[in-house]
Write an enzyme that holds these catalytic residues in place. Structure first.
Site, mmCIF file in Angstrom:
data_model
loop_
_atom_site.group_PDB
_atom_site.id
_atom_site.type_symbol
_atom_site.label_atom_id
_atom_site.label_comp_id
_atom_site.label_asym_id
_atom_site.label_seq_id
_atom_site.Cartn_x
_atom_site.Cartn_y
_atom_site.Cartn_z
ATOM 1 C CB SER A 10 -8.276 0.476 5.939
ATOM 2 O OG SER A 10 -9.110 1.837 6.077
ATOM 3 C CE LYS A 16 -3.996 1.844 2.684
ATOM 4 N NZ LYS A 16 -4.690 1.376 3.928
ATOM 5 C CB SER A 21 -7.964 3.414 3.062
ATOM 6 O OG SER A 21 -7.211 2.642 3.952
#
Lengths: 502, 96
Positions: free
Chosen positions: A174, A75, A150
């Protein structure tokens, strides 16, 4: 199986091929690159890729290490030395991380190869990846819908077979929520189990790094590599780390599973409820005892979460001042103008909204009413979990009240988006661990959309939830289903390789 | 707990060193008003004898030896700076 099919493998299966010398790490990297070049145009999971560096690392990879030669997606809020770390924000668009986060050092030490950075809601603030300041990531199961967030880029990449496994971060859900919406496995470790050194901070009392993977075993393998004490993160717990992968295969007889009555709230999609009911029955049939319990302060969790998370974010994001790194507004007329315009032009709307809310709840005259009260209610939520875990070994609930929603469906009303975290954010507030595993599909508009079941465990009891999740997965078929785009494009890829004589 | 009408987005934006357009200010005023109304539900609870939890897992006073070690060179620290000269960050003028 041809080399082109390699990206469909789990980490564990890839490892065994690598160890048997049936494929080389270089072939793996090349196959992954080819797959991403074909598929990611439609999915948009990646923000940046560095296959040149990855190929070099593959050439010297030691496949006998725990993750030797396994490429892992990261990420884009976790620092990988020399690579961009944009947090999907304009304010960090030209930033390159000067060092490796501890999780990246650990992955490298285990032989893994970080090769690309995945999309996210800007600074991890969101539940759909629609708040990315860079691009929209699509759900591999249905391209008109969000992958969750997210960590939406990491989830979509794993679901589309453009990553073997990925790292994400979970502040209020997330990792688990996008894993559920994308039909894969996602684990949020206990607060402090995994070092956050090198992670760009959003809400420091809640953030944790964890794996998103195709199988529960893969999540355990990644946890084996990344968990453990780090003197560079003062919140990282100095406690022994289990061999999570070796502990799998434990049978469920005698396991006490709590079913919180508050976790079947109004607004939960009936198809989600049906899938969770079936998962509970399934686990019961495997020998788990199902116990009705109560977490009475659940209804306050979202309110507590949005006060504490925004307060911490407003403090953490004060560092983006256009002086030491990141975007800087042109020709400021004085220092206030410099700060005000740098941040206005650099941050997107959701980040601004949260900075405003966070600054307000911390401001003089409101601190006690909002921030301090929220911290006290957080303690009540923590006590709910402590009491529940005196009676049960783990808790079971939906991961998300709804399956993947359409782009734009929830963006107009921030509060509606915030309420999608209702089942996930209590675990962050209490600091306990949680995992989401595929448990079925909803049919909406003639499309099949994945559903995830969440298991929550005591602090530092990742082993237990991994064992339960693994037992469930190994006796169900859900994780074997692939997103349609993954299947179609894979065929196309194989076909292309034949036409090229490859 | 404060009523949501007390939130003055324009004022808070100045505290946060964050310029907003008029449209953003109005939009946030309404949206955050809704959020603040929602979080008012925390007033229902009696928290008089509850200790505030800063973390889910309480650990305190984690210290290390204060010893020098290798870290960034000035060049590395400056690599991401929007403006720099002679090994220094260039800042916007602070004094008159």
């Amino acid at each position: 199986m041809t080399a082109k099919d390699l990206p469909a493998l789990s980490v564990a299966d890839l490892q065994s091929l690598l160890r048997q010398r049936e494929v080389s790490p270089r072939e793996v990297i090349d196959a992954l690159q080819a797959r991403i070049e074909t598929v990611d145009r439609e999915i948009n999971a990646y923000l940046s890729l560095d296959f040149e560096a990855a190929a070099k690392e593959a050439e010297k990879a030691n496949v006998d290490l725990p993750l030797g030669g396994v490429p892992i997606a990261v990420k884009d809020i976790i620092s990988v030395a020399g690579q961009p770390c944009t947090c999907a924000s304009k304010i960090l668009r030209s930033y390159r991380a000067p060092y490796d986060a501890t999780v990246i050092c650990r992955l490298r030490a285990a032989g893994a190869i970080p090769f690309g950075k995945t999309n996210l809601d800007e600074f991890a603030m969101g539940s759909s990846t629609e708040n990315s300041g860079t691009k929209l990531t699509r759900n591999p199961w249905e391209l008109s819908r969000v992958p969750g967030g997210s960590s939406g880029g990491s989830a979509a990449a794993v679901a589309a077979d453009t990553a073997f496994g990925a790292l994400g971060t979970d502040t209020g859900g997330s990792i688990r929520q996008p894993a559920a919406l994308s039909g894969i496995v996602g684990l949020k470790p206990t607060y402090g189990r995994v070092s956050r050194f090198g992670l760009v901070a959003f809400a420091s009392s809640l953030d944790q790094i964890g794996p998103l993977t195709k199988t529960v075993r893969d999540a355990a393998l990644l946890m084996n590599a990344i968990a453990g004490h780090d003197p560079q993160d003062s919140t990282c717990l100095n406690e022994p780390v289990a061999d999570y992968a070796a502990a799998l295969g434990h049978d469920l007889r005698g396991t006490r599973l709590g079913l919180p009555k508050e976790y079947m709230v109004e607004g939960t999609d009936p198809q989600v409820k049906t899938a969770i009911d079936a998962a509970v029955k399934h686990l019961n049939a495997l020998g788990a005892e199902i116990i009705d319990i109560s977490l009475p302060h659940t209804e306050y969790a979202t309110a507590v979460y949005y006060i504490l998370a925004t307060a911490e974010a407003s403090a953490n994001l004060a560092r983006f001042d256009g002086v030491r790194y990141g975007y800087r507004a042109d020709n400021p007329k004085d220092l206030l103008d410099h700060y005000g315009r740098t941040r206005e032009e650099g941050f997107g709307p959701e980040v601004k909204r949260r900075i405003i809310l966070g600054t307000y709840v911390l401001s003089s005259g409101y601190y006690d009413a909002y921030y301090l009260r929220a911290q006290k209610v957080r303690e009540l939520i923590r006590q709910d979990f402590s009491r529940a875990f005196e009676r049960v070994d783990a808790l079971i609930s939906p991961t998300s009240p709804v399956p993947a929603f359409k782009f734009g469906e929830r963006t107009a009303d921030p509060l509606q988006m915030y309420l999608t975290d209702i089942f996930t954010c209590p675990a962050n507030l209490a600091g306990v661990c949680g995992i989401s595993v595929p448990c079925g599909f909803a049919e909406i508009d003639g499309k099949r959309l994945p559903i995830g079941v969440q298991l929550l465990g005591k602090a530092l009891d990742e082993t237990r939830i991994l064992q339960i999740a693994h037992a469930f997965e190994q006796t169900s078929q859900w994780h074997k289903e692939r997103a349609p785009i993954a299947a179609t494009l894979q065929t196309a890829l194989v076909r292309r390789s034949f036409s090229e004589g490859g | 707990m404060a009523r949501n009408s007390e939130l003055d987005v324009a004022y808070v934006a100045r505290l946060a060193r964050l310029n907003l357009t008029e449209t953003e200010t109005e939009l946030f005023q309404r949206q955050l008003g809704d959020v603040l109304k929602y979080v008012e539900k925390l007033r229902e609870l009696n928290v008089n004898n509850v200790q505030a939890a800063a973390h889910g897992i309480p650990i305190f006073n984690v210290l290390r030896e204060d010893e020098p070690r290798d870290w960034f060179t000035a060049e590395e620290a400056l690599r991401n700076a929007p403006r720099q000269r002679d090994g220094l960050f260039i800042v916007t003028k602070v004094v008159e």
